[in-house]
Write an enzyme that holds these catalytic residues in place. Structure first.
Site, PDB file in Angstrom:
ATOM      1  N   CYS A  35      -1.968   3.053 -41.716  1.00  0.00           N
ATOM      2  CA  CYS A  35      -1.082   3.641 -40.836  1.00  0.00           C
ATOM      3  C   CYS A  35      -0.478   3.364 -39.526  1.00  0.00           C
ATOM      4  O   CYS A  35       1.150   3.860 -39.708  1.00  0.00           O
ATOM      5  CB  CYS A  35      -2.162   4.549 -39.732  1.00  0.00           C
ATOM      6  SG  CYS A  35      -3.462   3.963 -39.315  1.00  0.00           S
ATOM      7  N   ASP A  37      -1.410   1.602 -36.942  1.00  0.00           N
ATOM      8  CA  ASP A  37      -1.395   1.512 -35.641  1.00  0.00           C
ATOM      9  C   ASP A  37      -2.281   0.204 -35.657  1.00  0.00           C
ATOM     10  O   ASP A  37      -2.795  -0.403 -36.185  1.00  0.00           O
ATOM     11  CB  ASP A  37      -2.433   2.478 -35.642  1.00  0.00           C
ATOM     12  CG  ASP A  37      -2.103   3.850 -35.622  1.00  0.00           C
ATOM     13  OD1 ASP A  37      -0.881   4.515 -35.662  1.00  0.00           O
ATOM     14  OD2 ASP A  37      -2.430   5.402 -35.456  1.00  0.00           O
ATOM     15  N   CYS A  60      -2.701   6.282 -32.765  1.00  0.00           N
ATOM     16  CA  CYS A  60      -3.432   7.888 -32.767  1.00  0.00           C
ATOM     17  C   CYS A  60      -4.274   8.328 -31.191  1.00  0.00           C
ATOM     18  O   CYS A  60      -4.772   7.442 -30.772  1.00  0.00           O
ATOM     19  CB  CYS A  60      -3.770   8.180 -34.016  1.00  0.00           C
ATOM     20  SG  CYS A  60      -4.936   7.811 -34.298  1.00  0.00           S
ATOM     21  N   CYS A 104     -10.234   5.003 -37.368  1.00  0.00           N
ATOM     22  CA  CYS A 104      -9.370   4.445 -36.255  1.00  0.00           C
ATOM     23  C   CYS A 104     -10.373   4.408 -35.239  1.00  0.00           C
ATOM     24  O   CYS A 104      -9.793   3.259 -33.974  1.00  0.00           O
ATOM     25  CB  CYS A 104      -8.828   5.702 -35.324  1.00  0.00           C
ATOM     26  SG  CYS A 104      -8.107   7.266 -36.447  1.00  0.00           S
TER      27      CYS A 104
HETATM   28 FE1  FES Z   1      -3.980   4.963 -37.722  1.00  0.00          FE
HETATM   29 FE2  FES Z   1      -6.218   6.280 -35.943  1.00  0.00          FE
HETATM   30  S1  FES Z   1      -4.208   7.220 -37.608  1.00  0.00           S
HETATM   31  S2  FES Z   1      -5.881   4.328 -36.344  1.00  0.00           S
END
Ligand code: FES
Length: 145
Positions: A35, A37, A60, A104
């Site tokens: 993702c 992140d 997120c 996450c």
């Molecule tokens: Fe990437 Fe939650 S979608 S950490």
């Protein structure tokens, strides 16, 4: 039932321990390749106890809520206890995360471990290397959704 628990929404909209510790004793930064992140955790450590912790999460809502809850769970705790914190425990403390958002909470667990490892490395403290497997060595996970 709502997708997110009240606790997740609370920690997402009012995250605890956000920020940076300039003179941190250990800093851990991890990312999720899928993702994109990123989470960064700063620790102040005194006598083997986490006296302060702050985080910055570029990610997120579940990642922000997980970092907020995880920092609350390790503040004031000995390093040995912080090392035992699992993403499952963080998710449980948040009254659950949707299955496709569990990854996450993994970021929070990994960032804390990375910050503790950084502390050990910086201070030349011996530790059991098997406690810190390189998460990227077991990659090849494929998309997580
Ligand atoms: Fe990437 Fe939650 S979608 S950490």
């Amino acid at each position: 039932m709502a997708l997110y628990s009240e606790k997740v929404m609370d920690h997402f909209t009012n995250p605890r321990n956000v920020g940076v510790i300039e003179d941190a004793d250990g800093v851990g930064e991890v990312g999720n390749a899928v993702c994109g992140d990123i989470m960064k955790i700063y620790l102040k450590i005194d006598g083997g106890v986490i006296t302060d912790v702050k985080f910055k999460t570029f990610g997120c809502g579940s990642a922000i809520a997980s970092s907020s809850m995880a920092t609350e769970m390790i503040k004031g705790k000995p390093l040995s206890q912080a090392l035992e914190l699992t993403n499952k425990a963080v998710a449980e403390a948040l009254d659950g995360l949707p299955a496709h958002k569990m990854h996450c909470s993994v970021l929070a667990e990994e960032a804390i471990r990375a910050a503790i490892k950084d502390y050990y490395d910086r201070h030349g403290i011996e530790y059991d290397k098997s406690q810190f497997p390189d998460p990227h060595e077991e990659e090849e996970e494929g998309p997580e959704d």
